[in-house]
Enzyme design. Structure first.
Site, PDB file in Angstrom:
ATOM      1  CG  HIS A 145      -8.971  -4.592   2.919  1.00 30.49           C
ATOM      2  ND1 HIS A 145      -9.218  -3.528   4.042  1.00 30.49           N
ATOM      3  CD2 HIS A 145      -8.633  -4.385   2.207  1.00 30.49           C
ATOM      4  CE1 HIS A 145      -9.549  -2.442   3.169  1.00 30.49           C
ATOM      5  NE2 HIS A 145      -9.292  -3.041   1.764  1.00 30.49           N
ATOM      6  CB  CYS A 204     -10.143  -6.126   7.916  1.00 30.84           C
ATOM      7  SG  CYS A 204     -11.090  -5.423   6.650  1.00 30.84           S
ATOM      8  CD  GLU A 208      -2.614  -2.045   6.681  1.00 29.62           C
ATOM      9  OE1 GLU A 208      -1.842  -1.330   5.292  1.00 29.62           O
ATOM     10  OE2 GLU A 208      -3.240  -2.030   7.121  1.00 29.62           O
ATOM     11  CE  LYS A 209      -8.714   1.723   6.577  1.00 33.34           C
ATOM     12  NZ  LYS A 209      -7.260   1.998   5.429  1.00 33.34           N
ATOM     13  CG  HIS A 210      -5.908  -3.662   7.574  1.00 31.00           C
ATOM     14  ND1 HIS A 210      -5.975  -2.708   6.806  1.00 31.00           N
ATOM     15  CD2 HIS A 210      -7.905  -4.028   7.362  1.00 31.00           C
ATOM     16  CE1 HIS A 210      -6.979  -3.149   6.220  1.00 31.00           C
ATOM     17  NE2 HIS A 210      -7.921  -3.561   6.727  1.00 31.00           N
ATOM     18  CG  HIS A 251     -14.238  -1.913   5.733  1.00 34.96           C
ATOM     19  ND1 HIS A 251     -13.220  -0.567   4.891  1.00 34.96           N
ATOM     20  CD2 HIS A 251     -13.070  -3.231   6.095  1.00 34.96           C
ATOM     21  CE1 HIS A 251     -12.075  -1.477   4.974  1.00 34.96           C
ATOM     22  NE2 HIS A 251     -12.026  -1.918   5.363  1.00 34.96           N
ATOM     23  CG  HIS A 288     -10.164  -1.339   9.938  1.00 39.88           C
ATOM     24  ND1 HIS A 288     -11.693  -1.527   9.918  1.00 39.88           N
ATOM     25  CD2 HIS A 288      -9.549  -1.625   8.858  1.00 39.88           C
ATOM     26  CE1 HIS A 288     -11.673  -2.160   8.640  1.00 39.88           C
ATOM     27  NE2 HIS A 288     -10.221  -2.313   8.100  1.00 39.88           N
TER      28      HIS A 288
HETATM   29 FE   LIG Z   1      -9.915  -3.623   6.619  1.00 38.35          FE
END
Ligand SMILES: [Fe+3]
Ligand SMILES: [Fe+3]
Ligand SMILES: [Fe+3]
Ligand SMILES: [Fe+3]
Lengths: 131, 131, 131, 131
Positions: D118, D115, D15-17, D51, D45
């Site tokens: 997100h 983010c 999960e990139k976050h 974003h 990310h």
């Molecule tokens: Fe994001």
């Protein structure tokens, strides 16, 4: 360990660290609305070089989204520090903030406050878009 | 190159980026005083995902000190961003802040504002301690 | 009064408050580059509850633009405060930061540092895009 | 609603976050230690005007204390915005930070990342004081 383990909550009438959010219960979509946040509404928190509220962050979690947005962060930077020593300085910042926001979804405001020695505290308040 | 070369100033009635400080001219030492700061008082600044006021910082320079104090920093974090794309999000933060301060010296408030594409801007206002 | 009147500069080898920027002189457009900033490189600055470096901000002023961009802000939040009293706490943050940036224009990095009792200080460093 | 409901966690490899904390497992009391934090260690990310990762905060929860301390906050401010339009600007800040800390208690580092579309994400890592 989770952030949830670091954040404390309580009744703000009894616990001086809890951030209080004052905002209308209902707002019109896209209209400017004032949201006031503070710590120590009922019982004042100390404001000294050694012990003070450093910041409050205000988030918004829309009902129809799984992601929260940060609305604003308020840093309270001055607590009597000075070259003459602690608590001899000319300026103190009180833990009070104000955001002006435009919303287009119903949801919840969540405030997070940080005391430099008593850590993280939270409070929340719902808000609805008026039809 | 100096920070001074990066910070722009102008008449806030004609230039929408200049931060405006509203505070009493005279205050009592140690009394809580409200200081309001905003950008776009006369001419509104855009508030979009691509172009917005990101923050305002408020400083205090006492007359009798060569060092300035940071009073507060206000971050305006939400500008319509969302997973649906720019300017489709549910919340916008306007460039308005409020500090509650206690002062014990006369001096000058200096506000610094940051537009994410037009850089740094400043404004100031004097304040005196009432005898 | 201008922000310029609040920001001090000096030779960082002789003055412990001046932020130092370490970055390559030349970078390739769009390539990730590390920029290190710190205060107290030659002469350490105190780090106590009563006296410490609170933050460093890093700006970039492109040669071909009149507006500066904020790259990053580094807050140093812990300075030994604790419920047992000043300088008895378990954690201290040193005034050191690192940014990883991608540039596509030549220009100047400008760092601004804030000591909670000695105010604002600045330093700068040029950077060129390699052909 | 609680802050805990706003903060997401996951395996950072998938999960990139999720913020990743790199620090020694054991440190000597009072010794300067480097703590690196980043988002997108395994899967990058996005970093665009619309974003991006806006900030990472780093906390420390000592084992022997119920209160957490904020160590540092890293703001990543530049994401290609410019007067020419989104993603045409000369500078991008990547979501990478570094703190230099001195510890005198064993505990846990907790990182929180934001983010802009997100929301909030967290990660943690234990650290022990060497005898
Ligand atoms: Fe994001
Ligand atoms: Fe407290
Ligand atoms: Fe602008
Ligand atoms: Fe100093």
């Amino acid at each position: 360990m989770k952030l949830a383990d670091l954040v404390q909550s309580a009744d703000w009438k009894a616990e001086k660290h809890v951030p209080v959010i004052e905002a209308p219960d209902k707002v019109k979509a896209g209209e400017k609305v004032t949201v006031e946040v503070c710590v120590g509404k009922e019982i004042a928190h100390p404001n000294t070089t050694e012990h003070h509220i450093r910041w409050i962050k205000l988030y918004f979690k829309p009902d129809n989204s799984k992601f929260a947005y940060e609305i604003a962060a308020f840093e309270f930077s001055a607590h009597g520090e000075s070259v003459e020593g602690a608590n001899k300085g000319p300026v103190y910042s009180e833990p009070v903030g104000k955001a002006v926001v435009k919303l287009s979804a119903s949801g919840t405001f969540v405030a997070e406050a940080y005391c430099n020695i008593h850590g993280l505290w939270e409070g929340s308040k719902g808000v609805s878009i008026e039809e």
